[in-house]
Design a protein around this motif. Structure first.
Motif, PDB file in Angstrom:
ATOM      1  N   TYR A  69       0.825  -1.210   0.000  1.00 38.47           N
ATOM      2  CA  TYR A  69       0.000   0.000   0.000  1.00 38.47           C
ATOM      3  C   TYR A  69       0.860   1.261   0.000  1.00 38.47           C
ATOM      4  CZ  TYR A  69      -4.302  -2.642   0.888  1.00 38.47           C
ATOM      5  OH  TYR A  69      -5.382  -3.484   0.791  1.00 38.47           O
ATOM      6  N   SER A  70       1.995   1.209   0.699  1.00 40.12           N
ATOM      7  CA  SER A  70       2.894   2.365   0.720  1.00 40.12           C
ATOM      8  C   SER A  70       3.394   2.693  -0.684  1.00 40.12           C
ATOM      9  CB  SER A  70       4.088   2.092   1.644  1.00 40.12           C
ATOM     10  OG  SER A  70       3.672   1.725   2.926  1.00 40.12           O
ATOM     11  N   GLU A  71       3.855   1.661  -1.388  1.00 44.63           N
ATOM     12  CA  GLU A  71       4.365   1.874  -2.746  1.00 44.63           C
ATOM     13  C   GLU A  71       3.261   2.348  -3.683  1.00 44.63           C
ATOM     14  OE1 GLU A  71       7.226   2.106  -3.846  1.00 44.63           O
ATOM     15  OE2 GLU A  71       8.601   0.915  -2.616  1.00 44.63           O
ATOM     16  N   VAL A  72       2.062   1.812  -3.501  1.00 48.93           N
ATOM     17  CA  VAL A  72       0.933   2.233  -4.336  1.00 48.93           C
ATOM     18  C   VAL A  72       0.628   3.715  -4.110  1.00 48.93           C
ATOM     19  CG1 VAL A  72      -1.555   1.971  -4.710  1.00 48.93           C
ATOM     20  CG2 VAL A  72      -0.093  -0.060  -4.514  1.00 48.93           C
ATOM     21  N   MET A  73       0.527   4.109  -2.846  1.00 48.94           N
ATOM     22  CA  MET A  73       0.222   5.507  -2.528  1.00 48.94           C
ATOM     23  C   MET A  73       1.281   6.454  -3.078  1.00 48.94           C
ATOM     24  SD  MET A  73      -2.649   5.993  -0.702  1.00 48.94           S
ATOM     25  CE  MET A  73      -2.414   7.357   0.440  1.00 48.94           C
ATOM     26  N   GLU A  74       2.532   6.085  -2.970  1.00 49.15           N
ATOM     27  CA  GLU A  74       3.606   6.939  -3.507  1.00 49.15           C
ATOM     28  C   GLU A  74       3.552   6.986  -5.029  1.00 49.15           C
ATOM     29  OE1 GLU A  74       5.515   8.879  -1.931  1.00 49.15           O
ATOM     30  OE2 GLU A  74       5.683   8.166   0.136  1.00 49.15           O
ATOM     31  N   ALA A  75       3.310   5.838  -5.664  1.00 48.60           N
ATOM     32  CA  ALA A  75       3.331   5.773  -7.126  1.00 48.60           C
ATOM     33  C   ALA A  75       2.152   6.508  -7.755  1.00 48.60           C
ATOM     34  CB  ALA A  75       3.333   4.317  -7.585  1.00 48.60           C
ATOM     35  N   LEU A  76       1.033   6.632  -7.036  1.00 49.58           N
ATOM     36  CA  LEU A  76      -0.131   7.322  -7.589  1.00 49.58           C
ATOM     37  C   LEU A  76       0.072   8.835  -7.699  1.00 49.58           C
ATOM     38  CD1 LEU A  76      -3.025   5.410  -5.789  1.00 49.58           C
ATOM     39  CD2 LEU A  76      -2.606   5.463  -8.255  1.00 49.58           C
ATOM     40  N   ARG A  77       1.011   9.373  -6.925  1.00 52.68           N
ATOM     41  CA  ARG A  77       1.302  10.821  -6.969  1.00 52.68           C
ATOM     42  C   ARG A  77       0.010  11.638  -6.821  1.00 52.68           C
ATOM     43  NH1 ARG A  77       5.675  10.988 -12.006  1.00 52.68           N
ATOM     44  NH2 ARG A  77       7.163   9.503 -11.094  1.00 52.68           N
ATOM     45  N   LEU A  78      -0.649  11.418  -5.734  1.00 52.36           N
ATOM     46  CA  LEU A  78      -1.953  12.035  -5.493  1.00 52.36           C
ATOM     47  C   LEU A  78      -1.821  13.509  -5.146  1.00 52.36           C
ATOM     48  CD1 LEU A  78      -3.247   9.117  -3.278  1.00 52.36           C
ATOM     49  CD2 LEU A  78      -4.094   9.648  -5.578  1.00 52.36           C
ATOM     50  N   ARG A  79      -2.870  14.256  -5.435  1.00 50.21           N
ATOM     51  CA  ARG A  79      -2.974  15.648  -5.004  1.00 50.21           C
ATOM     52  C   ARG A  79      -4.449  16.027  -4.968  1.00 50.21           C
ATOM     53  NH1 ARG A  79      -1.081  16.138 -10.371  1.00 50.21           N
ATOM     54  NH2 ARG A  79      -2.519  17.291 -11.736  1.00 50.21           N
ATOM     55  N   GLN A  80      -4.722  17.143  -4.369  1.00 52.15           N
ATOM     56  CA  GLN A  80      -6.111  17.569  -4.195  1.00 52.15           C
ATOM     57  C   GLN A  80      -6.808  17.755  -5.544  1.00 52.15           C
ATOM     58  OE1 GLN A  80      -7.092  20.772  -1.631  1.00 52.15           O
ATOM     59  NE2 GLN A  80      -6.522  19.666   0.208  1.00 52.15           N
ATOM     60  N   GLY A  81      -8.096  17.368  -5.545  1.00 49.41           N
ATOM     61  CA  GLY A  81      -8.942  17.630  -6.702  1.00 49.41           C
ATOM     62  C   GLY A  81      -8.922  16.577  -7.784  1.00 49.41           C
ATOM     63  N   LEU A  82      -8.085  15.542  -7.672  1.00 49.61           N
ATOM     64  CA  LEU A  82      -8.021  14.501  -8.696  1.00 49.61           C
ATOM     65  C   LEU A  82      -9.184  13.522  -8.545  1.00 49.61           C
ATOM     66  CD1 LEU A  82      -4.216  13.582  -8.768  1.00 49.61           C
ATOM     67  CD2 LEU A  82      -5.460  15.164 -10.264  1.00 49.61           C
ATOM     68  N   SER A  83      -9.436  12.765  -9.608  1.00 51.75           N
ATOM     69  CA  SER A  83     -10.416  11.683  -9.575  1.00 51.75           C
ATOM     70  C   SER A  83      -9.672  10.350  -9.468  1.00 51.75           C
ATOM     71  CB  SER A  83     -11.297  11.711 -10.825  1.00 51.75           C
ATOM     72  OG  SER A  83     -10.501  11.653 -11.999  1.00 51.75           O
ATOM     73  N   PHE A  84     -10.207   9.441  -8.634  1.00 49.68           N
ATOM     74  CA  PHE A  84      -9.537   8.169  -8.340  1.00 49.68           C
ATOM     75  C   PHE A  84     -10.531   7.018  -8.463  1.00 49.68           C
ATOM     76  CE2 PHE A  84      -8.545   4.979  -4.959  1.00 49.68           C
ATOM     77  CZ  PHE A  84      -7.414   4.422  -5.541  1.00 49.68           C
ATOM     78  N   LEU A  85     -10.095   5.936  -9.097  1.00 50.31           N
ATOM     79  CA  LEU A  85     -10.887   4.720  -9.217  1.00 50.31           C
ATOM     80  C   LEU A  85     -10.091   3.553  -8.651  1.00 50.31           C
ATOM     81  CD1 LEU A  85     -13.363   3.138 -10.258  1.00 50.31           C
ATOM     82  CD2 LEU A  85     -12.168   2.937 -12.470  1.00 50.31           C
ATOM     83  N   ASN A  86     -10.680   2.857  -7.690  1.00 48.56           N
ATOM     84  CA  ASN A  86     -10.052   1.701  -7.054  1.00 48.56           C
ATOM     85  C   ASN A  86     -10.760   0.445  -7.550  1.00 48.56           C
ATOM     86  OD1 ASN A  86      -8.790  -0.147  -5.397  1.00 48.56           O
ATOM     87  ND2 ASN A  86      -9.132   0.996  -3.506  1.00 48.56           N
ATOM     88  N   LEU A  87     -10.072  -0.355  -8.353  1.00 46.87           N
ATOM     89  CA  LEU A  87     -10.628  -1.588  -8.905  1.00 46.87           C
ATOM     90  C   LEU A  87     -10.296  -2.742  -7.965  1.00 46.87           C
ATOM     91  CD1 LEU A  87      -9.554  -1.013 -12.620  1.00 46.87           C
ATOM     92  CD2 LEU A  87     -11.808  -0.589 -11.590  1.00 46.87           C
ATOM     93  N   GLY A  88     -11.314  -3.266  -7.303  1.00 46.12           N
ATOM     94  CA  GLY A  88     -11.104  -4.245  -6.251  1.00 46.12           C
ATOM     95  C   GLY A  88     -10.862  -3.513  -4.944  1.00 46.12           C
ATOM     96  N   SER A  89     -11.824  -2.670  -4.559  1.00 44.27           N
ATOM     97  CA  SER A  89     -11.611  -1.727  -3.457  1.00 44.27           C
ATOM     98  C   SER A  89     -11.616  -2.377  -2.078  1.00 44.27           C
ATOM     99  CB  SER A  89     -12.664  -0.615  -3.510  1.00 44.27           C
ATOM    100  OG  SER A  89     -13.969  -1.147  -3.632  1.00 44.27           O
ATOM    101  N   GLY A  90     -12.095  -3.606  -1.966  1.00 46.51           N
ATOM    102  CA  GLY A  90     -11.963  -4.362  -0.722  1.00 46.51           C
ATOM    103  C   GLY A  90     -12.556  -3.672   0.494  1.00 46.51           C
ATOM    104  N   THR A  91     -11.783  -3.646   1.577  1.00 37.91           N
ATOM    105  CA  THR A  91     -12.243  -3.098   2.859  1.00 37.91           C
ATOM    106  C   THR A  91     -12.379  -1.584   2.850  1.00 37.91           C
ATOM    107  OG1 THR A  91     -10.012  -2.848   3.738  1.00 37.91           O
ATOM    108  CG2 THR A  91     -11.093  -4.989   4.084  1.00 37.91           C
ATOM    109  N   GLY A  92     -11.850  -0.924   1.827  1.00 34.51           N
ATOM    110  CA  GLY A  92     -11.899   0.529   1.761  1.00 34.51           C
ATOM    111  C   GLY A  92     -10.731   1.222   2.447  1.00 34.51           C
TER     112      GLY A  92
END
Length: 328
Positions: A69-92
């Motif tokens: 999850y750490s590597e995923v969060m870093e690789a997504l390069r998130l910032r405010q206002g973006l749209s995100f889709l989680n395929l297989g969102s599991g427990t949330g």
């Protein structure tokens, strides 16, 4: 996959270990991980394993290892206002952390195959919103979860700035996911035992980068042998916020800013928080006086010296607060 970092005693310990191992590298990702207690997403009977760097599965419930999850969060390069889709969102768990970064003007959608898991994710989300002290410290983009197979998303669905898939993807499904990505967007997906970051650089061009060797269960494909057409998944609509919603966002933002300005000395760094946790481990005995928990004496001279240093530090902090208040 997991076990790359040492086991922690609690969520802060786990995050400290992930930082030390360089899985968490940016402040915004660290803040999101500290705000969401991983143990809250475990069933109570398994919670003692929540702070180990290991994946967990019970029936349809599943959490990847924290280092993933750490590597995923870093690789997504998130910032405010973006749209995100989680395929297989599991427990949330991941979607909730992402929501802390996207802020009130982002979009946060998840698709999960199992209805019972979606219900569990909604329960965990409701508990976070109602009971977590962290909730009031962030402008939150609340996840919206739908039940369905992520390989059957309607062809007229909107595109997203960021997409993550939490199951192994075969090569023939890679293009299917790429098309749901906006130009300039990022897809993080496990392909052939490699966690891969794919950036859409143009209408028909992409760049790929392998991040980490992983082992994921493959995506579940619909059985078409009976000739029935699989159910099409309709993603949640993207709503324009009402004037009332916008007013609530800006009032909350103004109040939060005033609170921060009024009490700057109350904010503690993760290092200081861990030091206080060590202090609690050094103390032998606690007794209840009324509704307060009072620590008894420490055992050794060394521990007494450490306790005295912390008390002096607390005194300096209180003096700084008095000076700050008198200067306003």
């Amino acid at each position: 996959m997991g076990g790359a970092v040492s086991a922690g005693e609690d969520n802060d310990d786990l995050i400290d270990n992930l930082k030390e191992a360089q899985y968490i590298r940016t402040e915004q990702v660290e803040q999101a991980f500290r705000a969401i207690d991983r143990g809250d997403y475990y069933l109570d009977s398994y919670r003692e394993n929540a702070y180990k760097d290991l994946a967990w599965k019970n029936g349809n419930l599943h959490l990847s290892a924290p280092c993933i999850y750490s590597e995923v969060m870093e690789a997504l390069r998130l910032r405010q206002g973006l749209s995100f889709l989680n395929l297989g969102s599991g427990t949330g768990y991941l979607s909730t952390m992402v929501g802390l970064i996207l802020g009130p003007f982002g979009v946060n959608h998840g698709v999960e195959l199992h209805k019972d898991v979606v219900e569990y994710a909604k329960e965990r989300l409701e508990d976070f919103i109602k009971n977590s002290d962290s909730f009031d410290k962030f402008e939150f983009c609340e996840p919206k979860f739908v039940v369905g197979n992520c390989l059957e998303i309607s062809s007229d669905s909107h595109q997203y700035d960021r997409i993550y898939c939490g199951a192994g993807v075969q090569k023939d499904h890679e293009n299917y996911m790429k098309i749901m990505l906006k130009v300039g967007g990022i897809l993080v997906v496990p392909i052939e035992d490699q966690l891969t970051q794919i950036t859409r650089t143009g209408q028909s061009s992409w760049e790929s980068k392998n991040i980490l060797a992983v082992s994921f269960a493959p995506l579940v494909q619909q059985n078409r042998a009976d000739g029935n057409k699989p159910d099409t998944v309709q993603l949640p609509p993207i709503h324009i916020r009402s004037l009332q919603d916008l007013s609530r966002v800006y009032i909350r933002r103004a109040l939060h800013s005033q609170i921060e300005e009024a009490s700057p000395a109350t904010q503690r760094t993760p290092h200081k928080r861990k030091r206080r946790r060590c202090r609690r481990r050094r103390i032998n005995t606690y007794v209840f006086v009324g509704n307060q928990l009072i620590p008894q004496r420490v055992e050794s001279e060394e521990e007494e010296r450490i306790g005295e240093e912390i008390r002096e530090e607390d005194g300096r902090t209180r003096r700084r607060r008095r000076v700050a208040r008198s200067s306003r």
